[in-house]
Design a protein around this motif. Structure first.
Motif, PDB file in Angstrom:
ATOM      1  N   ALA A 154      13.475  58.972   2.278  1.00 15.00           N
ATOM      2  CA  ALA A 154      13.863  57.558   2.240  1.00 15.00           C
ATOM      3  C   ALA A 154      15.179  57.360   1.499  1.00 15.00           C
ATOM      4  N   LYS A 155      15.910  56.360   1.910  1.00 18.78           N
ATOM      5  CA  LYS A 155      17.202  56.013   1.296  1.00 18.78           C
ATOM      6  C   LYS A 155      17.068  55.802  -0.211  1.00 18.78           C
ATOM      7  N   ASP A 156      16.013  55.136  -0.636  1.00 17.58           N
ATOM      8  CA  ASP A 156      15.850  54.798  -2.054  1.00 17.58           C
ATOM      9  C   ASP A 156      15.058  55.834  -2.847  1.00 17.58           C
ATOM     10  N   TYR A 157      14.640  56.934  -2.195  1.00 19.49           N
ATOM     11  CA  TYR A 157      13.873  57.951  -2.902  1.00 19.49           C
ATOM     12  C   TYR A 157      14.763  58.632  -3.941  1.00 19.49           C
ATOM     13  N   GLY A 158      14.259  58.719  -5.154  1.00 23.17           N
ATOM     14  CA  GLY A 158      15.010  59.348  -6.237  1.00 23.17           C
ATOM     15  C   GLY A 158      15.816  58.369  -7.062  1.00 23.17           C
ATOM     16  N   SER A 159      15.935  57.141  -6.595  1.00 28.99           N
ATOM     17  CA  SER A 159      16.651  56.124  -7.382  1.00 28.99           C
ATOM     18  C   SER A 159      15.716  54.950  -7.662  1.00 28.99           C
ATOM     19  N   GLU A 160      15.462  54.138  -6.669  1.00 28.15           N
ATOM     20  CA  GLU A 160      14.549  53.002  -6.854  1.00 28.15           C
ATOM     21  C   GLU A 160      13.091  53.457  -6.837  1.00 28.15           C
ATOM     22  N   VAL A 161      12.805  54.451  -6.032  1.00 33.90           N
ATOM     23  CA  VAL A 161      11.457  55.003  -5.907  1.00 33.90           C
ATOM     24  C   VAL A 161      11.492  56.446  -6.396  1.00 33.90           C
ATOM     25  N   LEU A 162      10.635  56.766  -7.358  1.00 33.70           N
ATOM     26  CA  LEU A 162      10.639  58.112  -7.926  1.00 33.70           C
ATOM     27  C   LEU A 162       9.549  59.004  -7.355  1.00 33.70           C
ATOM     28  N   GLY A 163       8.671  58.439  -6.563  1.00 38.73           N
ATOM     29  CA  GLY A 163       7.630  59.238  -5.931  1.00 38.73           C
ATOM     30  C   GLY A 163       6.590  58.362  -5.266  1.00 38.73           C
ATOM     31  N   THR A 164       5.893  58.949  -4.316  1.00 36.88           N
ATOM     32  CA  THR A 164       4.796  58.276  -3.634  1.00 36.88           C
ATOM     33  C   THR A 164       3.503  58.936  -4.084  1.00 36.88           C
TER      34      THR A 164
END
Length: 187
Positions: A154-164
């Motif tokens: 995902a575009k926001d993985y690692g910045s806005e979202v740190l994991g699912t």
């Protein structure tokens, strides 16, 4: 470090940083959908979030029936939450949520998109002047696994979202451990 990014500041998010804070639950009231076009709700900020889930009756440790697997996220602020976010100008809550699910989960909205039939509830925060729209999207267990994999891209993985994170729906015998644990924060 500059004053608008990095440690101890929220940078361009400063105006909305309080939206993610845990507050007194008496600050929230449930709003009937037909009242959302009236003040004070209409002129409030809006946010949409979604619980993506799959029914699952395979027992954990041969004991606990999870009933469902639910996807949540580790957010950039260290809290767990459901995917979603603020509604931008010109968007309705569904369009915004599908955009957020694409950005945060890399969700293929041609296969899985939130629609009016996915709507669950809206709460309004009096102090934040924020309407929180909540939706639920049911997928198969195989599709849930695929969504988890795609989320890494995902575009926001690692910045806005740190994991699912996949949560079980069960509650253990003490009435606390299991899913309720993921919905609370330490005091």
């Amino acid at each position: 470090m500059s004053s608008d990014t990095g440690d101890r500041t929220w940078g361009h998010l400063a105006a909305t940083e309080h939206y993610g804070r845990i507050t007194d639950t008496t600050d929230y009231i449930q709003v009937d959908k037909e009242n959302l076009k009236n003040d004070p709700y209409y002129n409030s900020s809006q946010a949409s979030h979604c619980m993506i889930f799959a029914r699952n009756n395979k027992k954990t440790f041969g004991v606990y029936n999870p009933r469902a697997a639910i996807l949540m996220q580790m957010r950039f602020d260290g809290n767990l939450g459901f995917p979603g976010g603020l509604v931008d100008a010109g968007e309705d809550s569904i369009k915004a949520l599908n955009r957020e699910l694409t950005e945060e989960m890399n969700l293929d909205t041609s296969k899985h998109s939130v629609s009016e039939s996915s709507y669950v509830v809206t709460h309004w925060s009096i102090s934040k002047r924020l309407c929180l729209h909540f939706y639920a999207l049911e997928v198969s267990l195989a599709e849930l696994y695929e969504i988890e994999k795609r989320a890494l891209l995902a575009k926001d993985y690692g910045s806005e979202v740190l994991g699912t994170i996949r949560m079980p729906l069960y509650t253990m015998g003490d009435g606390y451990r299991g899913f309720p644990t993921f919905l609370t924060t330490p005091s």
